[in-house]
Scaffold this active site. Structure first.
Site, mmCIF file in Angstrom:
data_model
loop_
_atom_site.group_PDB
_atom_site.id
_atom_site.type_symbol
_atom_site.label_atom_id
_atom_site.label_comp_id
_atom_site.label_asym_id
_atom_site.label_seq_id
_atom_site.Cartn_x
_atom_site.Cartn_y
_atom_site.Cartn_z
ATOM 1 N N GLY A 133 0.844 -1.195 0.000
ATOM 2 C CA GLY A 133 0.000 0.000 0.000
ATOM 3 C C GLY A 133 0.873 1.236 0.000
ATOM 4 N N SER A 134 1.173 1.732 1.218
ATOM 5 C CA SER A 134 2.063 2.903 1.308
ATOM 6 C C SER A 134 3.435 2.589 0.712
ATOM 7 C CB SER A 134 2.221 3.321 2.776
ATOM 8 O OG SER A 134 0.962 3.660 3.314
ATOM 9 N N TRP A 158 -8.166 -2.379 -4.252
ATOM 10 C CA TRP A 158 -8.609 -0.987 -4.116
ATOM 11 C C TRP A 158 -8.630 -0.206 -5.426
ATOM 12 C CZ3 TRP A 158 -10.187 -1.429 0.572
ATOM 13 C CH2 TRP A 158 -9.369 -1.909 1.614
ATOM 14 N N GLU A 364 -4.600 7.865 -2.514
ATOM 15 C CA GLU A 364 -3.484 8.533 -3.221
ATOM 16 C C GLU A 364 -2.369 8.949 -2.263
ATOM 17 O OE1 GLU A 364 -4.532 10.995 -6.531
ATOM 18 O OE2 GLU A 364 -6.240 9.718 -7.022
HETATM 19 C C1 LIG Z 1 -11.915 3.869 -1.266
HETATM 20 C C2 LIG Z 1 -10.512 3.619 -1.730
HETATM 21 C C3 LIG Z 1 -10.202 3.805 -3.067
HETATM 22 C C4 LIG Z 1 -8.887 3.555 -3.509
HETATM 23 N N1 LIG Z 1 -8.608 3.682 -4.846
HETATM 24 C C5 LIG Z 1 -7.377 3.312 -5.305
HETATM 25 C C6 LIG Z 1 -7.093 3.280 -6.707
HETATM 26 O O1 LIG Z 1 -7.945 3.642 -7.547
HETATM 27 N N2 LIG Z 1 -5.895 2.806 -7.113
HETATM 28 C C7 LIG Z 1 -4.942 2.395 -6.234
HETATM 29 O O2 LIG Z 1 -3.865 1.983 -6.663
HETATM 30 N N3 LIG Z 1 -5.168 2.416 -4.888
HETATM 31 C C8 LIG Z 1 -6.367 2.861 -4.425
HETATM 32 N N4 LIG Z 1 -6.616 2.872 -3.059
HETATM 33 C C9 LIG Z 1 -5.590 2.406 -2.146
HETATM 34 C C10 LIG Z 1 -4.987 3.507 -1.274
HETATM 35 O O3 LIG Z 1 -4.154 4.322 -2.056
HETATM 36 C C11 LIG Z 1 -4.269 2.792 -0.121
HETATM 37 O O4 LIG Z 1 -5.271 2.282 0.728
HETATM 38 C C12 LIG Z 1 -3.334 3.730 0.630
HETATM 39 O O5 LIG Z 1 -2.246 4.098 -0.172
HETATM 40 C C13 LIG Z 1 -2.824 3.083 1.924
HETATM 41 O O6 LIG Z 1 -2.335 1.795 1.712
HETATM 42 P P1 LIG Z 1 -2.824 0.608 2.688
HETATM 43 O O7 LIG Z 1 -4.319 0.626 2.688
HETATM 44 O O8 LIG Z 1 -2.161 -0.638 2.263
HETATM 45 O O9 LIG Z 1 -2.342 1.016 4.129
HETATM 46 P P2 LIG Z 1 -0.875 0.758 4.756
HETATM 47 O O10 LIG Z 1 0.171 1.224 3.814
HETATM 48 O O11 LIG Z 1 -0.808 -0.642 5.237
HETATM 49 O O12 LIG Z 1 -0.907 1.739 5.989
HETATM 50 C C14 LIG Z 1 -1.552 1.437 7.230
HETATM 51 C C15 LIG Z 1 -1.345 2.638 8.167
HETATM 52 O O13 LIG Z 1 0.053 2.814 8.408
HETATM 53 C C16 LIG Z 1 0.451 4.124 8.062
HETATM 54 N N5 LIG Z 1 1.808 4.094 7.516
HETATM 55 C C17 LIG Z 1 2.331 3.227 6.601
HETATM 56 N N6 LIG Z 1 3.607 3.521 6.353
HETATM 57 C C18 LIG Z 1 3.914 4.595 7.096
HETATM 58 C C19 LIG Z 1 5.090 5.396 7.286
HETATM 59 N N7 LIG Z 1 6.233 5.139 6.598
HETATM 60 N N8 LIG Z 1 5.063 6.418 8.165
HETATM 61 C C20 LIG Z 1 3.925 6.699 8.850
HETATM 62 N N9 LIG Z 1 2.780 5.994 8.725
HETATM 63 C C21 LIG Z 1 2.770 4.963 7.845
HETATM 64 C C22 LIG Z 1 -0.548 4.576 7.005
HETATM 65 O O14 LIG Z 1 -0.622 5.984 6.915
HETATM 66 C C23 LIG Z 1 -1.819 3.952 7.534
HETATM 67 O O15 LIG Z 1 -2.380 4.788 8.518
HETATM 68 C C24 LIG Z 1 -7.911 3.142 -2.601
HETATM 69 C C25 LIG Z 1 -8.249 2.971 -1.244
HETATM 70 C C26 LIG Z 1 -9.525 3.201 -0.802
HETATM 71 C C27 LIG Z 1 -9.867 2.996 0.634
#
Ligand SMILES: Cc1cc2nc3c(=O)[nH]c(=O)nc-3n(C[C@H](O)[C@H](O)[C@H](O)COP(=O)(O)OP(=O)(O)OC[C@H]3O[C@@H](n4cnc5c(N)ncnc54)[C@H](O)[C@@H]3O)c2cc1C
Length: 381
Positions: A133-134, A158, A364
């Site tokens: 994700g991130s 997602w 994003e």
């Molecule tokens: C409704 C919706 C629509 C979406 N649409 C798209 C899309 O069209 N295309 C696409 O590719 N993605 C899409 N996404 C995905 C979205 O971009 C990801 O959910 C987001 O980037 C976070 O990734 P994750 O959910 O895996 O969370 P994680 O990366 O697992 O993060 C979990 C928590 O840890 C925190 N965290 C992680 N790393 C760090 C760090 N280094 N420092 C501080 N905090 C950190 C995060 O901020 C978060 O609070 C969508 C998501 C949703 C919910």
């Protein structure tokens, strides 16, 4: 109290007027139905294309509107004011089209960008996966060369409108671990082995479908690889810089809608023999809401002006996304509060505004990741 249009030029005012007319005439009345049913408003996307509004910031030679990015964002803010889920879909579509315009070959621009900009096609963007994700550079979907094509295997998560879009800008691994092993592909709807496996049930953005995608030997011709092999992460990040401004404008449109609904409610609702908003404690909350919205609007418009001037705007885009979506969250929470019990029921839109704002802080790049981007720029070499 709609957005202050006084300093816009005539063309921009005309554009906002056109979008407002479309929204009040054809969007506003169906929002609750689409949201309740969790249904993608497909006819509205078609209509947007007919009005010439689906490719605003792209060159006219490719069927676009030839507008600045600043003008395009005015339209996004206006769409978000009326229906956030719809505005999100348009913002993601623009992000996909941006990548084709910026990194595509002449043939890809003629073939793909012209369809996207004219609204014949809609685009989506797929970077995220279950384990990535991130930390997007750790993605594991693979793309392996097979003759003049690539075979893609894996799963994406997602993806906004991933099953509805005509083409998905999808990042997959062609090389070693890390960012440099990633390439970008334009995967067409209907490609054998490429499918929407599950539509997520979400807290908000219910009329913006979010898909899990599967790729099972999905064959993508080499002509649909965007950029060189290994450029995919750069393409994905550049597209996000641009897309984040769309999310910032969505945040401001949503926050403005919440403030306006709250102004209406608190002037009509009477307690202690007078309108609720005759109390200074309430007026102070309304004043903070209006001020934060205006500050956010200036921030995203400044970042967009930098982008239009060809200046580096990555940090300002992250600041705008962070600030505008945090503003949207705070204001929609206060909007619910100032509606009292009526803020907690679905009869009024305040609760939807609050649910919708949360998603903006996550997509994003979460707002923690925006701070990471800004912090790195401030302290890096
Ligand atoms: C409704 C919706 C629509 C979406 N649409 C798209 C899309 O069209 N295309 C696409 O590719 N993605 C899409 N996404 C995905 C979205 O971009 C990801 O959910 C987001 O980037 C976070 O990734 P994750 O959910 O895996 O969370 P994680 O990366 O697992 O993060 C979990 C928590 O840890 C925190 N965290 C992680 N790393 C760090 C760090 N280094 N420092 C501080 N905090 C950190 C995060 O901020 C978060 O609070 C969508 C998501 C949703 C919910």
């Amino acid at each position: 109290m709609p957005a202050d249009l006084r300093l816009l030029d005539d063309d921009q005012r005309a554009l906002v007027g056109l979008v407002r007319e479309f929204c009040t005439g054809e969007v506003a009345g169906s929002v609750e139905d689409y949201e309740r049913r969790g249904e993608d408003p497909a006819p509205l996307y078609a209509k947007l294309g007919e009005l010439g509004l689906s490719g605003l910031p792209f060159p006219e030679e490719y069927g676009g509107g030839g507008q600045t990015y600043s003008s395009y964002l005015l339209a996004i803010e206006e769409l978000a004011y009326h229906h956030l889920s719809f505005a999100i879909g348009v913002s993601v579509h623009t992000l996909c089209a941006f990548a084709v315009g910026e990194f595509g070959t002449d043939a890809q621009r003629k073939e793909v960008l012209s369809k996207l900009a004219s609204g014949e096609w809609y685009g989506a963007y797929s970077l995220s996966e279950s384990g990535s994700g991130s930390d997007a550079a750790s993605l594991s979907t693979t793309a392996v060369r097979a003759g003049g094509s690539y075979l893609l295997n894996g799963g994406k998560l997602w993806c906004t409108r991933g099953n509805e879009a005509d083409v998905v800008l999808l990042m997959a691994r062609t090389g070693d671990a890390g960012a440099k092993g990633i390439s970008a592909f334009l995967v067409a709807k209907g490609t054998a082995g490429f499918a929407g496996a599950k539509k997520e049930e979400k807290m908000g953005w219910r009329a913006s479908p979010t898909w899990q995608l599967t790729l099972d030997d999905a064959e993508v011709p080499e002509s649909r690889r965007l950029g060189e092999e290994g450029m995919g992460f750069r393409i994905a990040m550049a597209s996000l810089d641009s897309g984040r401004l769309g999310i910032a404008a969505c945040g401001i449109g949503l926050a403005q809608a919440a403030l306006d609904a709250t102004l209406d409610f608190t002037s009509e609702r009477e307690q202690f023999g007078r309108p609720v908003n005759a109390n200074q404690g309430v007026q102070f909350m309304l004043a903070d809401m209006a001020t934060e919205i205006e500050a956010g609007r200036r921030l995203y418009r400044h970042a967009a002006a930098l982008r239009d001037a060809g200046e580096d705007y990555g940090m300002q885009a992250a600041q705008a996304k962070l600030f505008c979506t945090d503003v949207a969250m705070r204001i929609t929470i206060d909007a619910v509060q100032l509606h009292g019990g009526y803020g907690y029921v679905t009869e009024y839109p305040a609760e939807r505004f609050m649910r919708d704002a949360k998603g903006l802080q996550i997509v994003e790049g979460t707002n923690q990741i925006q701070r990471f981007v800004i912090g790195r720029r401030l302290t890096g070499p």
